[in-house]
Design a protein around this motif. Sequence first.
Motif, PDB file in Angstrom:
ATOM      1  N   ARG A 110      95.527  80.816  15.045  1.00  0.00           N
ATOM      2  CA  ARG A 110      95.687  82.265  14.871  1.00  0.00           C
ATOM      3  C   ARG A 110      95.543  82.553  13.385  1.00  0.00           C
ATOM      4  O   ARG A 110      96.034  81.805  12.549  1.00  0.00           O
ATOM      5  N   GLU A 111      94.870  83.668  13.095  1.00  0.00           N
ATOM      6  CA  GLU A 111      94.662  84.079  11.707  1.00  0.00           C
ATOM      7  C   GLU A 111      94.972  85.567  11.594  1.00  0.00           C
ATOM      8  O   GLU A 111      94.701  86.321  12.526  1.00  0.00           O
ATOM      9  N   PRO A 112      95.501  86.001  10.468  1.00  0.00           N
ATOM     10  CA  PRO A 112      95.675  87.441  10.285  1.00  0.00           C
ATOM     11  C   PRO A 112      94.303  88.113  10.179  1.00  0.00           C
ATOM     12  O   PRO A 112      93.366  87.544   9.632  1.00  0.00           O
ATOM     13  N   HIS A 113      94.205  89.305  10.727  1.00  0.00           N
ATOM     14  CA  HIS A 113      92.964  90.068  10.635  1.00  0.00           C
ATOM     15  C   HIS A 113      92.781  90.483   9.178  1.00  0.00           C
ATOM     16  O   HIS A 113      93.734  90.919   8.532  1.00  0.00           O
ATOM     17  N   PRO A 114      91.585  90.355   8.625  1.00  0.00           N
ATOM     18  CA  PRO A 114      91.397  90.648   7.196  1.00  0.00           C
ATOM     19  C   PRO A 114      91.576  92.128   6.828  1.00  0.00           C
ATOM     20  O   PRO A 114      91.889  92.433   5.681  1.00  0.00           O
ATOM     21  N   ARG A 115      91.405  93.048   7.793  1.00  0.00           N
ATOM     22  CA  ARG A 115      91.497  94.474   7.471  1.00  0.00           C
ATOM     23  C   ARG A 115      92.576  95.220   8.255  1.00  0.00           C
ATOM     24  O   ARG A 115      92.875  96.360   7.943  1.00  0.00           O
ATOM     25  N   ASP A 116      93.133  94.613   9.283  1.00  0.00           N
ATOM     26  CA  ASP A 116      94.110  95.299  10.130  1.00  0.00           C
ATOM     27  C   ASP A 116      95.363  94.434  10.226  1.00  0.00           C
ATOM     28  O   ASP A 116      95.378  93.421  10.929  1.00  0.00           O
ATOM     29  N   ARG A 117      96.415  94.847   9.510  1.00  0.00           N
ATOM     30  CA  ARG A 117      97.645  94.053   9.467  1.00  0.00           C
ATOM     31  C   ARG A 117      98.283  93.883  10.834  1.00  0.00           C
ATOM     32  O   ARG A 117      99.031  92.947  11.065  1.00  0.00           O
ATOM     33  N   ARG A 118      98.000  94.802  11.751  1.00  0.00           N
ATOM     34  CA  ARG A 118      98.602  94.738  13.084  1.00  0.00           C
ATOM     35  C   ARG A 118      97.903  93.738  13.990  1.00  0.00           C
ATOM     36  O   ARG A 118      98.455  93.340  15.018  1.00  0.00           O
ATOM     37  N   ALA A 119      96.710  93.341  13.655  1.00  0.00           N
ATOM     38  CA  ALA A 119      95.904  92.512  14.557  1.00  0.00           C
ATOM     39  C   ALA A 119      95.922  91.049  14.144  1.00  0.00           C
ATOM     40  O   ALA A 119      96.038  90.714  12.966  1.00  0.00           O
ATOM     41  N   THR A 120      95.795  90.208  15.163  1.00  0.00           N
ATOM     42  CA  THR A 120      95.682  88.771  14.960  1.00  0.00           C
ATOM     43  C   THR A 120      94.353  88.316  15.541  1.00  0.00           C
ATOM     44  O   THR A 120      93.952  88.764  16.619  1.00  0.00           O
ATOM     45  N   LEU A 121      93.694  87.445  14.815  1.00  0.00           N
ATOM     46  CA  LEU A 121      92.454  86.853  15.317  1.00  0.00           C
ATOM     47  C   LEU A 121      92.750  85.464  15.868  1.00  0.00           C
ATOM     48  O   LEU A 121      93.595  84.751  15.340  1.00  0.00           O
ATOM     49  N   VAL A 122      92.042  85.106  16.910  1.00  0.00           N
ATOM     50  CA  VAL A 122      92.088  83.750  17.450  1.00  0.00           C
ATOM     51  C   VAL A 122      90.776  83.099  17.061  1.00  0.00           C
ATOM     52  O   VAL A 122      89.703  83.658  17.285  1.00  0.00           O
ATOM     53  N   ALA A 123      90.864  81.922  16.447  1.00  0.00           N
ATOM     54  CA  ALA A 123      89.665  81.210  15.996  1.00  0.00           C
ATOM     55  C   ALA A 123      89.598  79.847  16.673  1.00  0.00           C
ATOM     56  O   ALA A 123      90.601  79.134  16.758  1.00  0.00           O
ATOM     57  N   ILE A 124      88.430  79.503  17.153  1.00  0.00           N
ATOM     58  CA  ILE A 124      88.234  78.201  17.777  1.00  0.00           C
ATOM     59  C   ILE A 124      88.145  77.139  16.678  1.00  0.00           C
ATOM     60  O   ILE A 124      87.534  77.356  15.629  1.00  0.00           O
ATOM     61  N   THR A 125      88.757  75.999  16.916  1.00  0.00           N
ATOM     62  CA  THR A 125      88.694  74.887  15.958  1.00  0.00           C
ATOM     63  C   THR A 125      87.516  73.982  16.335  1.00  0.00           C
ATOM     64  O   THR A 125      86.912  74.138  17.406  1.00  0.00           O
ATOM     65  N   ASP A 126      87.222  73.028  15.474  1.00  0.00           N
ATOM     66  CA  ASP A 126      86.173  72.056  15.807  1.00  0.00           C
ATOM     67  C   ASP A 126      86.534  71.291  17.075  1.00  0.00           C
ATOM     68  O   ASP A 126      85.674  71.044  17.930  1.00  0.00           O
ATOM     69  N   LEU A 127      87.818  70.937  17.210  1.00  0.00           N
ATOM     70  CA  LEU A 127      88.270  70.256  18.423  1.00  0.00           C
ATOM     71  C   LEU A 127      88.094  71.164  19.647  1.00  0.00           C
ATOM     72  O   LEU A 127      87.702  70.708  20.715  1.00  0.00           O
ATOM     73  N   GLY A 128      88.344  72.454  19.467  1.00  0.00           N
ATOM     74  CA  GLY A 128      88.151  73.414  20.549  1.00  0.00           C
ATOM     75  C   GLY A 128      86.689  73.525  20.952  1.00  0.00           C
ATOM     76  O   GLY A 128      86.365  73.609  22.147  1.00  0.00           O
ATOM     77  N   ARG A 129      85.796  73.531  19.962  1.00  0.00           N
ATOM     78  CA  ARG A 129      84.354  73.557  20.279  1.00  0.00           C
ATOM     79  C   ARG A 129      83.943  72.311  21.049  1.00  0.00           C
ATOM     80  O   ARG A 129      83.172  72.375  22.011  1.00  0.00           O
ATOM     81  N   ASP A 130      84.484  71.169  20.618  1.00  0.00           N
ATOM     82  CA  ASP A 130      84.179  69.923  21.325  1.00  0.00           C
ATOM     83  C   ASP A 130      84.676  69.979  22.763  1.00  0.00           C
ATOM     84  O   ASP A 130      83.972  69.570  23.693  1.00  0.00           O
ATOM     85  N   ARG A 131      85.886  70.513  22.967  1.00  0.00           N
ATOM     86  CA  ARG A 131      86.447  70.593  24.318  1.00  0.00           C
ATOM     87  C   ARG A 131      85.638  71.562  25.176  1.00  0.00           C
ATOM     88  O   ARG A 131      85.404  71.310  26.347  1.00  0.00           O
ATOM     89  N   ALA A 132      85.193  72.673  24.594  1.00  0.00           N
ATOM     90  CA  ALA A 132      84.365  73.632  25.333  1.00  0.00           C
ATOM     91  C   ALA A 132      83.049  72.972  25.745  1.00  0.00           C
ATOM     92  O   ALA A 132      82.603  73.123  26.890  1.00  0.00           O
ATOM     93  N   ARG A 133      82.436  72.225  24.832  1.00  0.00           N
ATOM     94  CA  ARG A 133      81.187  71.518  25.161  1.00  0.00           C
ATOM     95  C   ARG A 133      81.430  70.514  26.287  1.00  0.00           C
ATOM     96  O   ARG A 133      80.636  70.409  27.226  1.00  0.00           O
ATOM     97  N   GLU A 134      82.518  69.764  26.171  1.00  0.00           N
ATOM     98  CA  GLU A 134      82.857  68.753  27.167  1.00  0.00           C
ATOM     99  C   GLU A 134      83.101  69.403  28.540  1.00  0.00           C
ATOM    100  O   GLU A 134      82.618  68.908  29.561  1.00  0.00           O
ATOM    101  N   ALA A 135      83.819  70.502  28.556  1.00  0.00           N
ATOM    102  CA  ALA A 135      84.113  71.197  29.818  1.00  0.00           C
ATOM    103  C   ALA A 135      82.839  71.740  30.445  1.00  0.00           C
ATOM    104  O   ALA A 135      82.619  71.600  31.657  1.00  0.00           O
ATOM    105  N   ASN A 136      81.988  72.361  29.640  1.00  0.00           N
ATOM    106  CA  ASN A 136      80.748  72.917  30.183  1.00  0.00           C
ATOM    107  C   ASN A 136      79.812  71.822  30.672  1.00  0.00           C
ATOM    108  O   ASN A 136      79.137  71.990  31.688  1.00  0.00           O
ATOM    109  N   ALA A 137      79.788  70.698  29.983  1.00  0.00           N
ATOM    110  CA  ALA A 137      78.977  69.564  30.443  1.00  0.00           C
ATOM    111  C   ALA A 137      79.522  69.029  31.768  1.00  0.00           C
ATOM    112  O   ALA A 137      78.752  68.682  32.669  1.00  0.00           O
ATOM    113  N   ALA A 138      80.842  68.974  31.903  1.00  0.00           N
ATOM    114  CA  ALA A 138      81.451  68.487  33.139  1.00  0.00           C
ATOM    115  C   ALA A 138      81.128  69.416  34.309  1.00  0.00           C
ATOM    116  O   ALA A 138      80.835  68.960  35.417  1.00  0.00           O
ATOM    117  N   VAL A 139      81.161  70.728  34.065  1.00  0.00           N
ATOM    118  CA  VAL A 139      80.819  71.686  35.115  1.00  0.00           C
ATOM    119  C   VAL A 139      79.352  71.529  35.503  1.00  0.00           C
ATOM    120  O   VAL A 139      79.002  71.514  36.682  1.00  0.00           O
TER     121      VAL A 139
END
Length: 173
Positions: A110-139
């Motif tokens: 989670r990261e603070p939004h650069p322009r909106d103090r009320r908002a939070t951004l969710v960012a995928i990590t490198d491990l998350g990208r790897d897991r997404a690739r692995e899951a899509n390959a499995a499907v």
Amino acid sequence: MPMPAPRRDDPVDPLAEVPARWAAQGLTGEPWPFLAICSLSRLHQIVGRALDELLRGLDLGRTGYFLLTTLALISGGRARLSTLSRLVMIHPTTVTLTVDQLERAGLVTREPHPRDRRATLVAITDLGRDRAREANAAVERATGGALGDLAGLHEDLFTALRPARLAVGDTDL
């Protein structure tokens, strides 16, 4: 329009008897709206169970899979929680709980939004990208069961369902 007669090698369709029973029970109108909705619902349940089973082996739930893949597709790999909720059509509370799980697993941050103090951004990590690739390959390489039985039909299924999705308003991104 009558249903085509099943061939000897066709699987038994649990909905095949509905048109005949519809009239026999004195129901008015055509059975096709019921059959279309019932068919979509049954397919959703069957594919959902198969997807859950496949993803369990990757320590990932269905919502987590949808969120990770969506983040991987977004330029910059980050989005507001509310944006993710809208894109994957999942309740904001469920998105928040799933992001909590993904964050504990190191798949998103989670990261603070650069322009909106009320908002939070969710960012995928490198491990998350790897897991997404692995899951899509499995499907994609699934064999047997509902996911395997759909192999080779993915594009046709998407193309067949697209007009119905768009007709009911699935255009809001």
